[in-house]
Write an enzyme that holds these catalytic residues in place. Structure first.
Site, short mmCIF file in Angstrom:
data_model
loop_
_atom_site.label_atom_id
_atom_site.label_comp_id
_atom_site.label_asym_id
_atom_site.label_seq_id
_atom_site.Cartn_x
_atom_site.Cartn_y
_atom_site.Cartn_z
N ARG A 14 0.81 -1.22 0.00
CA ARG A 14 0.00 0.00 0.00
C ARG A 14 0.84 1.27 0.00
NH1 ARG A 14 -4.22 -1.00 4.75
NH2 ARG A 14 -2.69 -2.57 5.39
N LYS A 21 8.80 -1.10 2.94
CA LYS A 21 8.11 -0.14 3.80
C LYS A 21 8.97 0.33 4.97
CE LYS A 21 4.68 -1.77 6.26
NZ LYS A 21 3.32 -2.18 6.69
N THR A 77 2.72 -13.91 10.88
CA THR A 77 3.51 -13.34 11.98
C THR A 77 4.21 -14.40 12.81
OG1 THR A 77 1.46 -13.31 13.29
CG2 THR A 77 2.10 -11.25 12.18
N ASN A 168 -6.06 -5.45 20.12
CA ASN A 168 -4.71 -6.02 20.07
C ASN A 168 -3.81 -5.13 19.22
OD1 ASN A 168 -2.47 -7.69 19.95
ND2 ASN A 168 -3.34 -9.05 18.42
N ARG A 438 46.14 44.31 -13.05
CA ARG A 438 45.03 44.74 -13.90
C ARG A 438 45.60 45.64 -14.99
NH1 ARG A 438 42.75 48.36 -8.92
NH2 ARG A 438 44.04 50.20 -9.21
#
Length: 454
Positions: A14, A21, A77, A168, A438
């Site tokens: 997503r 991610k 998980t 949870n 100069r």
């Protein structure tokens, strides 16, 4: 002492990103590094990051901050935690399971959850939160004694269970030995063929073990990052925390909502930070400084009582009492001394500038070693690049450089030398000499004027 297992193997589709991610950043630090640092601050003696999706991009971010376990296939998980089994079996004390995409978790909260877990004699403790609207979250069903009986997912919850506000967080504290034993018994009892960490709670409960629930005080801490909107929301929350920390320590921030301060930035007391300022990387700002509107300072050291106006400073150091800007550009590799003036539209690069020197305006100094109390007139340029190589010039103490001077590097200017305005210096100048380089002025009294003029 505890072991922290951080789950950071997911794809994060997503985010719509070519990067994993967990390497996206909040306040200049990768999501997973926030969780690693919180674990370390809480006292973890071992941190294990379980990575999988585009692991080669995640490994350099983790570096030596944590051990690495690889989850080659993302099978839930429980499966992710199983990849850290060798560390769990050796764990001394508790094992905390955290998520690599929850950067707002605080070390203080991890400590409190462990303390609750140990003092209540739990085999496992679910870290929970309470929401008025818990739609989409797994609900915590507690027994009369306060223990956690089960976690019910939204789709499986009865009408009564859907009224439960406690949810949870997906983070847990386990007894290390109990978790290792439960992981050995974990099976994929679902249509997806995945191993769920919540099933270890059922295994432990079936063995007569006590499951508790610790409710956090700040719900923001369990915010998972799944898309760019949530990333932006986390950035806002974390930036507020960082700015408030500095203000509590004696820093004035004029408009905190417009100021970006990185996680590793240090700022001394009585420093003032104006609007639209960015302080990033390993930047250190001393006491009594003034960083005015529009400044960007990255990976730099700013000593006490420095004023910076509308300027950019990158990978450099600025000495005490120096003024920079407005509209100055201090590029990487500069070391600026004390009570120096780096004025408007001045650019310096890879230059060492000693105390008391003044570079007031419209000047470029690159690859130069500059002494004390040197005065640069407007429009001075070090010509340090010949199209192939760069060359370094040395300018001694107490030199006066007239306006519109070109210093063609490499060139050495002796102490106390004086360079006439408009000169192009190609040869070394001895101490206390006047250099004039100069063309001599010629006036034409018989000039007929511009033939194109009307």
């Amino acid at each position: 002492m505890f072991t922290s297992v951080i789950l950071a193997a997911g794809m994060g589709t997503r985010m719509k990103s070519d990067m994993p991610k967990v390497v996206h950043k909040v306040c200049g630090k990768e999501l997973v590094k926030w969780v690693i640092d919180a674990s370390r601050e809480a006292g973890a003696d071992e941190v294990v990051a379980v990575i999988g999706h585009k692991a080669d991009m995640v490994k350099p971010v983790i570096g030596e901050n944590a051990k690495i376990a690889i989850q080659a296939e993302q099978l839930g998980t429980g499966h992710a935690v199983m990849q850290a089994a060798e560390y769990i079996k050796k764990a001394k004390g508790s094992v905390v399971v955290l998520n690599g995409d929850t950067p707002l978790i605080k070390a203080e909260t991890i400590k409190k959850a462990i303390d609750y877990h140990v003092s209540n004699g739990n085999s496992a403790t679910v870290i929970t939160a309470e929401f008025e609207d818990a739609t989409g979250y797994g609900r915590i069903v507690r027994g009369e004694d306060g223990s956690v009986l089960r976690i019910v997912e939204q789709k499986d919850a009865s009408d009564e269970e859907k009224k439960i506000k406690e949810i949870n967080s997906g983070m847990y504290v386990f007894n290390g030995a109990d978790l290792a034993e439960a992981l050995d018994k974990l099976t994929p009892n679902n249509a997806q063929g995945e191993y769920y960490l919540t099933d270890t709670l059922e295994i432990l409960r079936g063995a007569g073990k006590k499951i508790g629930g610790y409710t956090i005080e700040d719900n923001d801490e369990i915010r998972g990052i799944n898309n760019r909107i949530q990333l932006s929301e986390a950035e806002t929350i974390m930036q507020r925390r960082i700015n408030e920390k500095h203000m509590e320590n004696g820093v004035t921030i004029i408009n905190p909502s417009s100021v970006f301060i990185g996680s590793d930035v240090e700022i001394g007391r009585d420093t003032i930070i104006a609007s639209n300022v960015t302080l990033a990387g390993n930047t250190k700002i001393g006491s009594g400084c003034s960083v005015e509107m529009g400044c960007r300072i990255v990976d730099s050291v700013i000593e006490d009582n420095v004023t910076v106006l509308n300027s950019v400073i990158l990978e450099s150091s600025i000495g005490e009492g120096t003024n920079v800007g407005p509209f100055a550009y201090v590029r990487p590799g500069c070391k600026v001394g004390r009570h120096v003036k780096v004025g408007d539209f001045v650019e310096i690069k890879n230059a060492v500038i000693d105390d008391g020197t003044k570079i007031s305006h419209l000047t470029y100094l690159g690859d130069s070693d500059i002494g004390k109390n040197v005065n640069f007139g407007c429009g001075t340029v070090t010509c340090n690049y010949d199209g192939k190589d760069k060359f370094r010039s040395v300018i001694g103490d107490n030199v006066f450089v007239g306006c519109n001077t070109n210093l063609v590097s490499p060139v050495n200017v002796g102490e106390g030398a004086y360079i006439a305005a408009g000169s192009t210096i190609t040869d070394d100048i001895p101490d206390k000499n006047l250099a004039i380089a100069r063309a001599r002025q010629v006036n034409k009294d018989d000039w007929k004027g511009n033939k194109y003029a009307k």
